[in-house]
Scaffold this motif. Structure first.
Motif, PDB file in Angstrom:
ATOM      1  N   VAL A  45      -4.957  -0.215  12.279  1.00 31.94           N
ATOM      2  CA  VAL A  45      -5.910   0.888  12.109  1.00 31.94           C
ATOM      3  C   VAL A  45      -5.108   2.147  12.403  1.00 31.94           C
ATOM      4  N   ALA A  46      -4.548   2.704  11.345  1.00 31.11           N
ATOM      5  CA  ALA A  46      -3.573   3.777  11.552  1.00 31.11           C
ATOM      6  C   ALA A  46      -3.568   4.761  10.398  1.00 31.11           C
ATOM      7  N   LEU A  47      -3.106   5.947  10.719  1.00 30.88           N
ATOM      8  CA  LEU A  47      -2.912   7.021   9.750  1.00 30.88           C
ATOM      9  C   LEU A  47      -1.418   7.260   9.641  1.00 30.88           C
ATOM     10  N   TYR A  48      -0.884   7.165   8.437  1.00 28.39           N
ATOM     11  CA  TYR A  48       0.555   7.303   8.218  1.00 28.39           C
ATOM     12  C   TYR A  48       0.856   8.406   7.220  1.00 28.39           C
ATOM     13  N   ARG A  49       1.910   9.169   7.484  1.00 28.18           N
ATOM     14  CA  ARG A  49       2.490  10.023   6.450  1.00 28.18           C
ATOM     15  C   ARG A  49       3.321   9.081   5.575  1.00 28.18           C
ATOM     16  N   CYS A  50       3.053   9.055   4.285  1.00 23.96           N
ATOM     17  CA  CYS A  50       3.586   7.992   3.418  1.00 23.96           C
ATOM     18  C   CYS A  50       5.109   7.946   3.312  1.00 23.96           C
ATOM     19  N   GLU A  51       5.757   9.065   3.138  1.00 26.75           N
ATOM     20  CA  GLU A  51       7.204   9.009   2.914  1.00 26.75           C
ATOM     21  C   GLU A  51       7.957   8.433   4.119  1.00 26.75           C
ATOM     22  N   PRO A  52       7.701   8.900   5.349  1.00 30.13           N
ATOM     23  CA  PRO A  52       8.355   8.265   6.501  1.00 30.13           C
ATOM     24  C   PRO A  52       7.967   6.789   6.651  1.00 30.13           C
ATOM     25  N   LEU A  53       6.716   6.446   6.302  1.00 32.88           N
ATOM     26  CA  LEU A  53       6.292   5.049   6.374  1.00 32.88           C
ATOM     27  C   LEU A  53       7.126   4.189   5.438  1.00 32.88           C
ATOM     28  N   ARG A  54       7.317   4.653   4.207  1.00 29.38           N
ATOM     29  CA  ARG A  54       8.129   3.878   3.251  1.00 29.38           C
ATOM     30  C   ARG A  54       9.543   3.639   3.791  1.00 29.38           C
ATOM     31  N   LEU A 107       0.829  -1.211   0.000  1.00 33.34           N
ATOM     32  CA  LEU A 107       0.000   0.000   0.000  1.00 33.34           C
ATOM     33  C   LEU A 107       0.857   1.252   0.000  1.00 33.34           C
ATOM     34  N   ALA A 108       1.894   1.279   0.847  1.00 32.97           N
ATOM     35  CA  ALA A 108       2.761   2.457   0.926  1.00 32.97           C
ATOM     36  C   ALA A 108       3.472   2.703  -0.394  1.00 32.97           C
ATOM     37  N   ALA A 109       3.913   1.630  -1.054  1.00 27.09           N
ATOM     38  CA  ALA A 109       4.621   1.775  -2.326  1.00 27.09           C
ATOM     39  C   ALA A 109       3.714   2.344  -3.410  1.00 27.09           C
ATOM     40  N   ALA A 110       2.434   1.994  -3.373  1.00 23.91           N
ATOM     41  CA  ALA A 110       1.498   2.429  -4.417  1.00 23.91           C
ATOM     42  C   ALA A 110       0.805   3.752  -4.103  1.00 23.91           C
ATOM     43  N   CYS A 111       0.872   4.189  -2.868  1.00 23.78           N
ATOM     44  CA  CYS A 111       0.155   5.395  -2.440  1.00 23.78           C
ATOM     45  C   CYS A 111       0.745   6.636  -3.115  1.00 23.78           C
ATOM     46  N   THR A 112      -0.114   7.454  -3.690  1.00 20.05           N
ATOM     47  CA  THR A 112       0.337   8.677  -4.367  1.00 20.05           C
ATOM     48  C   THR A 112      -0.061   9.942  -3.613  1.00 20.05           C
ATOM     49  N   THR A 113      -0.697   9.777  -2.457  1.00 16.25           N
ATOM     50  CA  THR A 113      -1.072  10.927  -1.634  1.00 16.25           C
ATOM     51  C   THR A 113      -0.086  11.054  -0.472  1.00 16.25           C
ATOM     52  N   GLU A 114      -0.171  12.161   0.232  1.00 11.01           N
ATOM     53  CA  GLU A 114       0.733  12.377   1.363  1.00 11.01           C
ATOM     54  C   GLU A 114       0.439  11.437   2.524  1.00 11.01           C
ATOM     55  N   TRP A 115      -0.845  11.099   2.698  1.00 12.27           N
ATOM     56  CA  TRP A 115      -1.278  10.314   3.848  1.00 12.27           C
ATOM     57  C   TRP A 115      -1.933   9.010   3.417  1.00 12.27           C
ATOM     58  N   LEU A 116      -1.822   7.996   4.284  1.00 11.80           N
ATOM     59  CA  LEU A 116      -2.426   6.683   4.063  1.00 11.80           C
ATOM     60  C   LEU A 116      -3.146   6.260   5.342  1.00 11.80           C
ATOM     61  N   LEU A 117      -4.431   5.954   5.225  1.00  6.78           N
ATOM     62  CA  LEU A 117      -5.214   5.400   6.327  1.00  6.78           C
ATOM     63  C   LEU A 117      -5.372   3.915   6.058  1.00  6.78           C
ATOM     64  N   THR A 118      -4.946   3.062   7.007  1.00  3.66           N
ATOM     65  CA  THR A 118      -5.045   1.626   6.794  1.00  3.66           C
ATOM     66  C   THR A 118      -6.107   1.007   7.696  1.00  3.66           C
ATOM     67  N   LEU A 119      -6.836   0.050   7.112  1.00  2.00           N
ATOM     68  CA  LEU A 119      -7.855  -0.719   7.827  1.00  2.00           C
ATOM     69  C   LEU A 119      -7.816  -2.154   7.338  1.00  2.00           C
ATOM     70  N   PRO A 120      -7.833  -3.130   8.245  1.00  2.00           N
ATOM     71  CA  PRO A 120      -8.005  -4.519   7.814  1.00  2.00           C
ATOM     72  C   PRO A 120      -9.479  -4.770   7.477  1.00  2.00           C
ATOM     73  N   VAL A 121      -9.737  -5.617   6.488  1.00  2.00           N
ATOM     74  CA  VAL A 121     -11.123  -5.877   6.092  1.00  2.00           C
ATOM     75  C   VAL A 121     -11.841  -6.807   7.057  1.00  2.00           C
TER      76      VAL A 121
END
Length: 195
Positions: free
Chosen positions: A136-145, A88-102
């Motif tokens: 269940v988290a909100l990440y800033r994508c670049e530091p997450l990567r 998800l982090a690799a494909a994310c094109t926005t600044e932020w990523l919200l993750t949820l398990p289904v």
């Protein structure tokens, strides 16, 4: 932190698990009130999130037919949820990523706003009445990567370590229990019939 604009936030759904405790059933497609889990969560935050990505490794055409964009694991099988976070982090094109398990039963309506308001510079993780929920988290994508790359290189595959490594804020959601759909008993409690 101020509220996030929807265009800056990707919703990333973790649907790559094997469902081993349910005999290999793909939990993304379990239906609650006639709606598959993955579709229900993809529609959960209208106007609060932008793009939706699903981390999935099987039956990709089914996601496409449902209008959902998928990403597949880049890490070895057996890497657990960290592989989904990495994809998800690799494909994310926005600044932020919200993750949820289904396989959550549900999430609260104010989740996006709560995580944004309690976020440290790199994001926030939710804590419900059952304790910390590292997926269940909100990440800033670049530091997450960067953090994921370092963790993989070190052989550290536990999502809980991201909270400490990134200095995430922890947002306590009192009176909220996300629940998990891991066993037949969980499904019965959620009124979901096995297919």
């Amino acid at each position: 932190m101020a509220a996030l604009a929807a265009g800056t936030l990707t919703l990333g759904l973790l649907a790559g698990g094997r469902g081993s405790r349910l005999g290999g059933i793909d939990k993304a497609w379990l239906e609650r009130d006639g709606v598959p889990q993955v579709v229900r969560f993809a529609r959960r935050f209208p106007g609060e999130t932008g793009p939706v990505l699903v981390s999935a490794n099987t039956d990709l055409a089914r996601y496409t037919d449902a209008g959902l964009a998928t990403v597949v694991d880049r890490l070895d099988p057996g890497s657990g949820p960290l592989a989904g976070l990495d994809a998800l982090a690799a494909a994310c094109t926005t600044e932020w990523l919200l993750t949820l398990p289904v396989d959550l039963f549900d999430v609260n309506d104010c989740l996006v706003r709560s995580l944004a308001s309690g976020a440290a510079p790199n994001g926030a993780v939710a804590e419900d009445d059952d304790g910390p929920q590292p997926l269940v988290a909100l990440y800033r994508c670049e530091p997450l990567r960067r953090a994921l790359s370092a963790m993989v290189a070190e052989g550290q595959l536990a999502p809980r370590q991201l909270e400490q490594r990134l200095g995430l804020g922890r947002v306590r959601l009192r009176g909220v229990r996300f629940g998990n759909l891991n066993t037949p008993q969980d499904l019965a409690a959620a009124r979901i019939a096995l297919p």
